[in-house]
Design a protein around this motif. Structure first.
Motif, PDB file in Angstrom:
ATOM      1  N   GLY A  14     -11.288 -37.990  -8.547  1.00 32.59           N
ATOM      2  CA  GLY A  14     -11.575 -36.562  -8.602  1.00 32.59           C
ATOM      3  C   GLY A  14     -10.966 -35.902  -7.368  1.00 32.59           C
ATOM      4  N   PRO A  15     -10.840 -34.597  -7.364  1.00 34.34           N
ATOM      5  CA  PRO A  15     -11.064 -33.684  -8.486  1.00 34.34           C
ATOM      6  C   PRO A  15      -9.918 -33.737  -9.486  1.00 34.34           C
ATOM      7  N   GLY A  16     -10.121 -33.087 -10.630  1.00 32.26           N
ATOM      8  CA  GLY A  16      -9.094 -33.064 -11.665  1.00 32.26           C
ATOM      9  C   GLY A  16      -9.716 -32.823 -13.020  1.00 32.26           C
ATOM     10  N   LEU A  17      -8.939 -33.031 -14.081  1.00 28.42           N
ATOM     11  CA  LEU A  17      -9.448 -32.915 -15.440  1.00 28.42           C
ATOM     12  C   LEU A  17     -10.278 -34.161 -15.749  1.00 28.42           C
ATOM     13  N   MET A  18     -11.507 -33.962 -16.171  1.00 25.45           N
ATOM     14  CA  MET A  18     -12.416 -35.085 -16.363  1.00 25.45           C
ATOM     15  C   MET A  18     -11.836 -36.143 -17.305  1.00 25.45           C
ATOM     16  N   GLY A  52      -9.858 -57.870 -14.967  1.00 24.29           N
ATOM     17  CA  GLY A  52      -9.022 -58.971 -15.414  1.00 24.29           C
ATOM     18  C   GLY A  52      -8.429 -59.768 -14.263  1.00 24.29           C
ATOM     19  N   LEU A  53      -8.120 -59.078 -13.162  1.00 25.73           N
ATOM     20  CA  LEU A  53      -7.494 -59.743 -12.011  1.00 25.73           C
ATOM     21  C   LEU A  53      -8.523 -60.258 -11.006  1.00 25.73           C
ATOM     22  N   GLY A  54      -9.772 -59.821 -11.166  1.00 27.02           N
ATOM     23  CA  GLY A  54     -10.812 -60.243 -10.227  1.00 27.02           C
ATOM     24  C   GLY A  54     -10.639 -59.658  -8.845  1.00 27.02           C
ATOM     25  N   ILE A  55     -10.215 -58.383  -8.781  1.00 29.81           N
ATOM     26  CA  ILE A  55      -9.988 -57.716  -7.500  1.00 29.81           C
ATOM     27  C   ILE A  55     -10.802 -56.426  -7.422  1.00 29.81           C
ATOM     28  N   PRO A  56     -11.022 -55.878  -6.220  1.00 33.18           N
ATOM     29  CA  PRO A  56     -11.840 -54.672  -6.070  1.00 33.18           C
ATOM     30  C   PRO A  56     -11.050 -53.384  -6.329  1.00 33.18           C
ATOM     31  N   VAL A  57     -11.808 -52.317  -6.533  1.00 35.98           N
ATOM     32  CA  VAL A  57     -11.242 -50.981  -6.753  1.00 35.98           C
ATOM     33  C   VAL A  57     -11.750 -50.047  -5.662  1.00 35.98           C
ATOM     34  N   PHE A  58     -10.863 -49.172  -5.182  1.00 37.53           N
ATOM     35  CA  PHE A  58     -11.228 -48.173  -4.177  1.00 37.53           C
ATOM     36  C   PHE A  58     -11.016 -46.789  -4.790  1.00 37.53           C
ATOM     37  N   GLY A  59     -12.068 -45.978  -4.852  1.00 37.57           N
ATOM     38  CA  GLY A  59     -11.947 -44.614  -5.369  1.00 37.57           C
ATOM     39  C   GLY A  59     -11.468 -43.674  -4.284  1.00 37.57           C
ATOM     40  N   VAL A  60     -10.408 -42.920  -4.563  1.00 33.53           N
ATOM     41  CA  VAL A  60      -9.831 -41.998  -3.580  1.00 33.53           C
ATOM     42  C   VAL A  60      -9.932 -40.567  -4.103  1.00 33.53           C
ATOM     43  N   ASN A  61     -10.425 -39.687  -3.261  1.00 33.63           N
ATOM     44  CA  ASN A  61     -10.406 -38.262  -3.583  1.00 33.63           C
ATOM     45  C   ASN A  61      -8.952 -37.793  -3.599  1.00 33.63           C
ATOM     46  N   HIS A  62      -8.573 -37.111  -4.661  1.00 35.00           N
ATOM     47  CA  HIS A  62      -7.194 -36.629  -4.805  1.00 35.00           C
ATOM     48  C   HIS A  62      -6.748 -35.812  -3.587  1.00 35.00           C
ATOM     49  N   LEU A  63      -7.666 -35.016  -3.052  1.00 33.37           N
ATOM     50  CA  LEU A  63      -7.337 -34.190  -1.891  1.00 33.37           C
ATOM     51  C   LEU A  63      -7.137 -35.033  -0.634  1.00 33.37           C
ATOM     52  N   GLU A  64      -7.859 -36.161  -0.545  1.00 27.30           N
ATOM     53  CA  GLU A  64      -7.631 -37.098   0.554  1.00 27.30           C
ATOM     54  C   GLU A  64      -6.194 -37.626   0.489  1.00 27.30           C
ATOM     55  N   GLY A  65      -5.757 -37.942  -0.728  1.00 24.39           N
ATOM     56  CA  GLY A  65      -4.379 -38.414  -0.894  1.00 24.39           C
ATOM     57  C   GLY A  65      -3.394 -37.414  -0.337  1.00 24.39           C
ATOM     58  N   HIS A  66      -3.589 -36.140  -0.669  1.00 28.77           N
ATOM     59  CA  HIS A  66      -2.704 -35.096  -0.144  1.00 28.77           C
ATOM     60  C   HIS A  66      -2.818 -34.982   1.378  1.00 28.77           C
ATOM     61  N   LEU A  67      -4.042 -34.997   1.897  1.00 22.47           N
ATOM     62  CA  LEU A  67      -4.256 -34.817   3.334  1.00 22.47           C
ATOM     63  C   LEU A  67      -3.472 -35.824   4.173  1.00 22.47           C
ATOM     64  N   PHE A  68      -3.432 -37.060   3.703  1.00 25.47           N
ATOM     65  CA  PHE A  68      -2.794 -38.116   4.492  1.00 25.47           C
ATOM     66  C   PHE A  68      -1.350 -38.395   4.065  1.00 25.47           C
ATOM     67  N   SER A  69      -0.870 -37.729   3.004  1.00 23.62           N
ATOM     68  CA  SER A  69       0.491 -37.988   2.528  1.00 23.62           C
ATOM     69  C   SER A  69       1.593 -37.651   3.540  1.00 23.62           C
ATOM     70  N   PRO A  70       1.408 -36.682   4.458  1.00 20.29           N
ATOM     71  CA  PRO A  70       2.461 -36.452   5.456  1.00 20.29           C
ATOM     72  C   PRO A  70       2.726 -37.657   6.362  1.00 20.29           C
ATOM     73  N   PHE A  71       1.785 -38.613   6.407  1.00 19.99           N
ATOM     74  CA  PHE A  71       1.928 -39.766   7.293  1.00 19.99           C
ATOM     75  C   PHE A  71       2.517 -40.989   6.600  1.00 19.99           C
ATOM     76  N   ILE A  72       2.885 -40.840   5.332  1.00 17.07           N
ATOM     77  CA  ILE A  72       3.499 -41.959   4.618  1.00 17.07           C
ATOM     78  C   ILE A  72       4.848 -42.280   5.261  1.00 17.07           C
ATOM     79  N   GLY A  73       4.969 -43.505   5.774  1.00 14.06           N
ATOM     80  CA  GLY A  73       6.188 -43.908   6.484  1.00 14.06           C
ATOM     81  C   GLY A  73       6.257 -43.392   7.902  1.00 14.06           C
ATOM     82  N   ARG A  74       5.201 -42.671   8.339  1.00 13.24           N
ATOM     83  CA  ARG A  74       5.180 -42.110   9.696  1.00 13.24           C
ATOM     84  C   ARG A  74       3.785 -42.271  10.300  1.00 13.24           C
ATOM     85  N   GLU A  75       3.199 -43.435  10.119  1.00 12.87           N
ATOM     86  CA  GLU A  75       1.821 -43.673  10.546  1.00 12.87           C
ATOM     87  C   GLU A  75       1.644 -43.552  12.059  1.00 12.87           C
ATOM     88  N   GLU A  76       2.735 -43.733  12.793  1.00 11.60           N
ATOM     89  CA  GLU A  76       2.636 -43.629  14.248  1.00 11.60           C
ATOM     90  C   GLU A  76       2.270 -42.209  14.691  1.00 11.60           C
TER      91      GLU A  76
END
Length: 351
Positions: free
Chosen positions: A84-88, A104-128
């Motif tokens: 979320g947020p988004g179309l239900m 099926g893979l026996g692995i965990p899932v992490f729920g991410v707020n869509h806006l969190e994705g945007h907030l941190f996207s400027p640091f993709i490849g520039r984490e420093e």
């Protein structure tokens, strides 16, 4: 650690692979299918079509990665999915796909707020460059907001839209001008030939200490202006270009003034700017120019990560995990999920 990211909040179906290597989160693969051509004749998103396309495209994208040998499912260690947020209905498709795959893979899932994705996207490849606190600016089709980011899931809302978001205003004005959907790229294309100072459209809510956004009045001003100038719009291509340039300038000025004022008021020297509308060249130019004058650094998301994408979701999941947040998943999706909801972690449970 290899992360699979899944994004299906609106009209982009996307999956991506992000791998943590020596403390850096590296993009290994990125796939996205946009539904814009499908929704274009309707001038907006048709939810039923969006759900159908997500259901069809997610397996296709996964198979494409496997066939290209960029993905070995056995190597995936965690999944990050937009909750979320988004179309239900769209969110349900992506989350059902993620949960089934994780089971099926026996692995965990992490729920991410869509806006969190945007907030941190400027640091993709520039984490420093990631240093807290910073001012997060998100300008997209459904959201226009400013937030003080103290850390992952530590957000203080400074301002948000009180009516139409910037992206909505672009779409609605484009419709008034007879331009196709989505409106942002169409208006920007026309604006390149126009004079941004040819028409004096309003710049809303720029009074001191007001960091909220309002674009409904601007849209209405353009509507009334066009009603008085119908003949010019139908016969003069230069008129169309000038209106687009002037409207775009008003939006850019609002974003510029409020963002810089907020950064100064809250003593934040870094602005992380993201969202589909910030792919707009003129908005970037004005914001960067003013920030430079004030000695403030602006870090824009790369254009391929401005619009909705799965890289930002996988990146956020990997980043949060590295910073000590547990792998968790909400049991309830929330189409109106807000950053302010993270004031309490009560709705987050073990998957």
């Amino acid at each position: 650690m290899l992360w699979l990211g899944i994004e299906s909040s609106c009209d982009e179906t996307a999956i991506a692979l992000v791998k943590t290597i020596a403390g850096k989160n590296v993009v290994m693969a990125d796939r996205c299918i946009t539904q814009a051509p499908l929704h274009k004749p309707f001038g907006g998103i048709v939810p039923e079509y969006a759900v159908r396309e997500h259901s069809k495209n997610l397996p296709l994208l996964l198979q494409s990665m496997i066939r290209s040998k960029s993905l070995n499912l056995k190597e995936v260690q965690a999944i990050a999915v937009t909750e979320g947020p988004g179309l239900m209905a769209s969110l349900l498709v992506g989350n059902a796909f993620a949960r089934g795959l994780a089971l099926g893979l026996g692995i965990p899932v992490f729920g991410v707020n869509h806006l969190e994705g945007h907030l941190f996207s400027p640091f993709i490849g520039r984490e420093e460059k990631l240093k807290f606190p910073f001012l997060g600016l998100v300008v997209s089709g459904g959201h226009t907001l400013l937030a003080r980011v103290e850390g992952p899931r530590q957000y203080s809302m400074i301002g948000s839209t009180i009516d139409d978001a910037a992206g909505e205003a672009f779409d609605k004005v484009a419709r008034l001008l007879g331009l196709s959907y989505p409106g942002g790229p169409e208006i920007e294309k026309q604006a390149e030939r126009g004079n941004p100072h040819s028409h004096n459209f309003p710049i809303s809510l720029i009074e001191k200490n007001n960091y909220n956004f309002s674009f409904s009045g601007l849209k209405t001003a353009v509507k009334y202006f066009l009603e008085k100038n119908k003949e010019s719009l139908s016969k003069n291509k230069e008129f169309l270009a000038d209106v687009c340039a002037s409207f775009q300038e008003s939006v850019a000025r609002v974003i510029q003034e409020k963002t810089i004022a907020a950064a100064k008021s809250f003593s934040l020297s870094l602005i992380a700017a993201s969202g589909g509308v910030l792919a707009n060249k003129r908005i970037r130019e004005l914001l960067e120019k003013k920030a430079l004058e004030e000695g403030i650094e602006v870090l824009f998301a790369k254009r391929q990560f401005c619009t909705d994408n799965a890289v930002m979701i996988a990146f956020a999941g990997a980043l949060f995990y590295a910073l000590g947040l547990p792998i968790t998943k909400s049991f309830e999706l929330n189409p109106n999920f807000s950053l302010s909801d993270f004031k309490t972690q009560a709705n987050i449970n073990r998957f």
